[in-house]
Design an enzyme around this catalytic site. Structure first.
Site, PDB file in Angstrom:
ATOM      1  N   GLN A 259       1.250  -1.069   0.262  1.00  0.00           N
ATOM      2  CA  GLN A 259       0.433  -0.135  -0.510  1.00  0.00           C
ATOM      3  C   GLN A 259       0.917   1.497   0.034  1.00  0.00           C
ATOM      4  O   GLN A 259       0.629   2.180  -1.263  1.00  0.00           O
ATOM      5  CB  GLN A 259      -0.974  -0.138   1.107  1.00  0.00           C
ATOM      6  CG  GLN A 259      -2.608   0.983   1.210  1.00  0.00           C
ATOM      7  CD  GLN A 259      -2.811   0.765  -0.237  1.00  0.00           C
ATOM      8  OE1 GLN A 259      -3.138  -0.998   0.201  1.00  0.00           O
ATOM      9  NE2 GLN A 259      -3.080   1.455  -0.839  1.00  0.00           N
ATOM     10  N   HIS A 262       2.105   2.887  -3.076  1.00  0.00           N
ATOM     11  CA  HIS A 262       1.639   4.379  -4.118  1.00  0.00           C
ATOM     12  C   HIS A 262       1.975   5.220  -4.136  1.00  0.00           C
ATOM     13  O   HIS A 262       2.194   5.798  -5.130  1.00  0.00           O
ATOM     14  CB  HIS A 262      -0.248   3.755  -3.613  1.00  0.00           C
ATOM     15  CG  HIS A 262      -0.458   2.767  -4.108  1.00  0.00           C
ATOM     16  ND1 HIS A 262      -1.157   2.384  -5.995  1.00  0.00           N
ATOM     17  CD2 HIS A 262      -1.509   1.713  -3.620  1.00  0.00           C
ATOM     18  CE1 HIS A 262      -2.012   1.419  -5.490  1.00  0.00           C
ATOM     19  NE2 HIS A 262      -2.055   0.868  -3.724  1.00  0.00           N
ATOM     20  N   GLU A 326      -9.779   2.811   3.035  1.00  0.00           N
ATOM     21  CA  GLU A 326     -10.569   1.984   2.238  1.00  0.00           C
ATOM     22  C   GLU A 326     -10.166   0.469   1.194  1.00  0.00           C
ATOM     23  O   GLU A 326     -10.809  -0.100   1.188  1.00  0.00           O
ATOM     24  CB  GLU A 326      -9.497   3.129   0.767  1.00  0.00           C
ATOM     25  CG  GLU A 326      -9.373   2.092  -0.833  1.00  0.00           C
ATOM     26  CD  GLU A 326      -7.868   2.782  -1.436  1.00  0.00           C
ATOM     27  OE1 GLU A 326      -8.646   3.038  -2.803  1.00  0.00           O
ATOM     28  OE2 GLU A 326      -7.129   3.388  -0.619  1.00  0.00           O
ATOM     29  N   HIS A 327      -8.941   0.537   2.008  1.00  0.00           N
ATOM     30  CA  HIS A 327      -8.889  -1.349   2.175  1.00  0.00           C
ATOM     31  C   HIS A 327      -8.911  -2.089   3.752  1.00  0.00           C
ATOM     32  O   HIS A 327      -7.802  -1.272   4.614  1.00  0.00           O
ATOM     33  CB  HIS A 327      -7.928  -1.884   0.849  1.00  0.00           C
ATOM     34  CG  HIS A 327      -7.499  -1.267   0.188  1.00  0.00           C
ATOM     35  ND1 HIS A 327      -6.980   0.035  -0.250  1.00  0.00           N
ATOM     36  CD2 HIS A 327      -7.716  -1.665  -1.314  1.00  0.00           C
ATOM     37  CE1 HIS A 327      -6.549   0.277  -1.546  1.00  0.00           C
ATOM     38  NE2 HIS A 327      -7.320  -0.821  -1.996  1.00  0.00           N
ATOM     39  N   ASP A 360      -6.889  -5.563  -6.309  1.00  0.00           N
ATOM     40  CA  ASP A 360      -5.900  -4.485  -7.565  1.00  0.00           C
ATOM     41  C   ASP A 360      -5.961  -4.596  -8.247  1.00  0.00           C
ATOM     42  O   ASP A 360      -6.431  -3.929  -9.091  1.00  0.00           O
ATOM     43  CB  ASP A 360      -4.561  -4.062  -6.439  1.00  0.00           C
ATOM     44  CG  ASP A 360      -4.302  -2.809  -5.832  1.00  0.00           C
ATOM     45  OD1 ASP A 360      -5.510  -2.442  -5.625  1.00  0.00           O
ATOM     46  OD2 ASP A 360      -3.469  -2.995  -4.988  1.00  0.00           O
ATOM     47  N   HIS A 419     -53.031  19.506  -6.172  1.00  0.00           N
ATOM     48  CA  HIS A 419     -52.416  18.512  -6.534  1.00  0.00           C
ATOM     49  C   HIS A 419     -53.974  17.422  -5.554  1.00  0.00           C
ATOM     50  O   HIS A 419     -54.150  16.509  -6.433  1.00  0.00           O
ATOM     51  CB  HIS A 419     -51.366  17.933  -5.381  1.00  0.00           C
ATOM     52  CG  HIS A 419     -49.621  18.676  -5.105  1.00  0.00           C
ATOM     53  ND1 HIS A 419     -49.418  20.335  -5.420  1.00  0.00           N
ATOM     54  CD2 HIS A 419     -48.996  18.027  -5.430  1.00  0.00           C
ATOM     55  CE1 HIS A 419     -48.207  19.987  -5.596  1.00  0.00           C
ATOM     56  NE2 HIS A 419     -48.054  18.550  -5.695  1.00  0.00           N
TER      57      HIS A 419
END
Length: 427
Positions: A259, A262, A326-327, A360, A419
């Site tokens: 991770q 990145h 996120e993960h 991924d 209405h």
């Protein structure tokens, strides 16, 4: 290396600080992005060429790579690499294809029928990152559900490489997806181009794709100032690993580093009920990190990451839900016991043999996911992201008799006589 905290010793303020990331307290990022958006909106293609020269260090005669050059570049990909990409394509397609299914019609009362039907978003924009790493996998993750959904126009933007072209792997994925043109634009300026439209790049209805803090900020700004929607705020990547004594420190360290590589603003968090596991993981990090090709980037991200010791799985999960990763990796043989406690997470990886890398690339699930705690409210990209669900209703003569009085009373109590009349004239 990795900072270590004891959950029991952390104050509420310290917990809050630990779970925050990618803040822009001084508004420096916002100010820069707003300038880029305004420039692209006013100057179109010329602004994009200027930014390509300033940021990507290339002079662009054409702002796109066309079908012939895509084919030429794709030809540079080896057969082995093509097969790997095709396998990923097939798995992702198989998983996402199951997300399209018609919904049943419901008769809410005799003569009153309601249902929903899917319609694709007509024009979508896909942003494929290409900063310190080119991500053909993201192209698959966005392009496949867009194709399954049936979007009529798919606009693709990705930063130019040093030679002023797209990466051959991006070109091969474009071929698989039958994409005829890839625009050579990156960063916040790509978001601006797709939100406002330029002489070359069409305006789209919705923008998809992860990116750095500038891309994410641009997406959130255009969503609030134009009619262009976005998939979600998907910024710098992150992972949180919950591990116990059954975890393998070699695996845990590898996942943290995967991770972290990145980018320098990525974050890797380890939450463990075992102090021994934390110590052994740190030793493994020191072994594995130096030999990585992206060691400098990875080291900076790890420096901004941390580990937290908790007494129980329950507390570990409470911390994870607060962080909303996120993960989320459950690095334990006992993962079945805690999955029902997961409330906030983008994508979850269960057990010691399920690396986040699989998601991924090729397991089939989508890797475009909410970051920075947005998993509290957002889902990851799916086919649903590329469609609208339109409601329909049909009322028969019996139906208007059955429902009419109810509507009249409700309209009257709200003081909306017109209405009520719309029903009364039918009765």
């Amino acid at each position: 290396m990795l900072k270590v905290y004891n959950y029991n010793e952390l104050s509420e303020a310290e917990l809050e600080q630990l779970t925050q990331r990618n803040t822009d307290s001084g508004n420096e990022i916002r100010e820069t992005v707003e300038q880029i958006l305004a420039n692209v909106k006013q100057n179109g293609d010329q602004a994009l060429r200027d930014y390509a020269l300033a940021f990507d260090k290339v002079t662009l005669n054409e702002l796109f790579t066309g079908e012939a050059e895509i084919a030429e570049l794709a030809g540079q990909v080896s057969d082995t690499q093509k097969e790997a990409i095709k396998t990923a394509y097939q798995n992702i397609f198989k998983f996402h294809q199951t997300q399209i299914h018609p919904e049943e019609k419901v008769e809410t009362m005799p003569g009153v029928t309601c249902w929903r039907e899917l319609r694709p978003i007509e024009k979508v924009g896909l942003y494929i990152p290409g900063g310190t790493a080119v991500l053909p996998s993201t192209f698959l993750m966005l392009g496949i559900p867009a194709k399954i959904a049936g979007c009529k126009e798919i606009v693709v933007c990705s930063p130019p490489q040093k030679d002023g072209k797209i990466n051959p792997y991006i070109a091969f994925v474009a071929q698989l997806l039958s994409i005829k043109k890839v625009f050579l634009v990156g960063g916040a300026q790509a978001v601006a181009a797709m939100a406002y439209g330029t002489e070359s790049i069409p305006k789209v209805d919705k923008i998809f794709g992860p990116g750095n803090q500038y891309v994410t900020k641009a997406k959130t700004i255009v969503q609030s100032t134009t009619v262009t929607a976005i998939d979600m705020p998907a910024g710098p990547s992150e992972v949180l690993i919950i591990a116990d004594e059954t975890a393998n420190p070699v695996f845990v360290a590898a996942d943290l580093l995967a991770q972290a590589e990145h980018g320098i603003d990525s974050q890797s968090v380890l939450v463990s009920t075992s102090k021994k596991l934390i110590e052994e993981t740190i030793v493994e990090l020191e072994k594995q990190l130096p030999v990585l090709p992206r060691a400098e980037i990875t080291k900076k991200a790890i420096t901004n990451s941390y580990a937290v010791f908790t007494d129980t799985f329950s507390v570990a999960m409470d911390f994870s839900n607060r962080y909303a990763p996120e993960h989320l990796i459950l690095a334990t043989d006992n993962w079945q016991q805690i999955t029902d406690q997961i409330i906030n997470a983008g994508s979850v990886f269960l057990g010691n043999l399920t690396p986040e890398s699989a998601g991924d690339y090729a397991s089939g699930t989508n890797h475009t996911l909410p970051t920075s705690a947005y998993a509290r409210a957002y889902s990851g990209v799916s086919v649903d992201s590329f469609v609208k669900k339109i409601t329909f209703q049909h009322i028969t003569e019996t139906g208007i008799q059955n429902i009419g009085k109810t509507v009249e009373i409700l309209a009257e109590l709200e003081g909306l006589q017109a209405h009520k009349n719309a029903v009364t004239v039918r009765l």
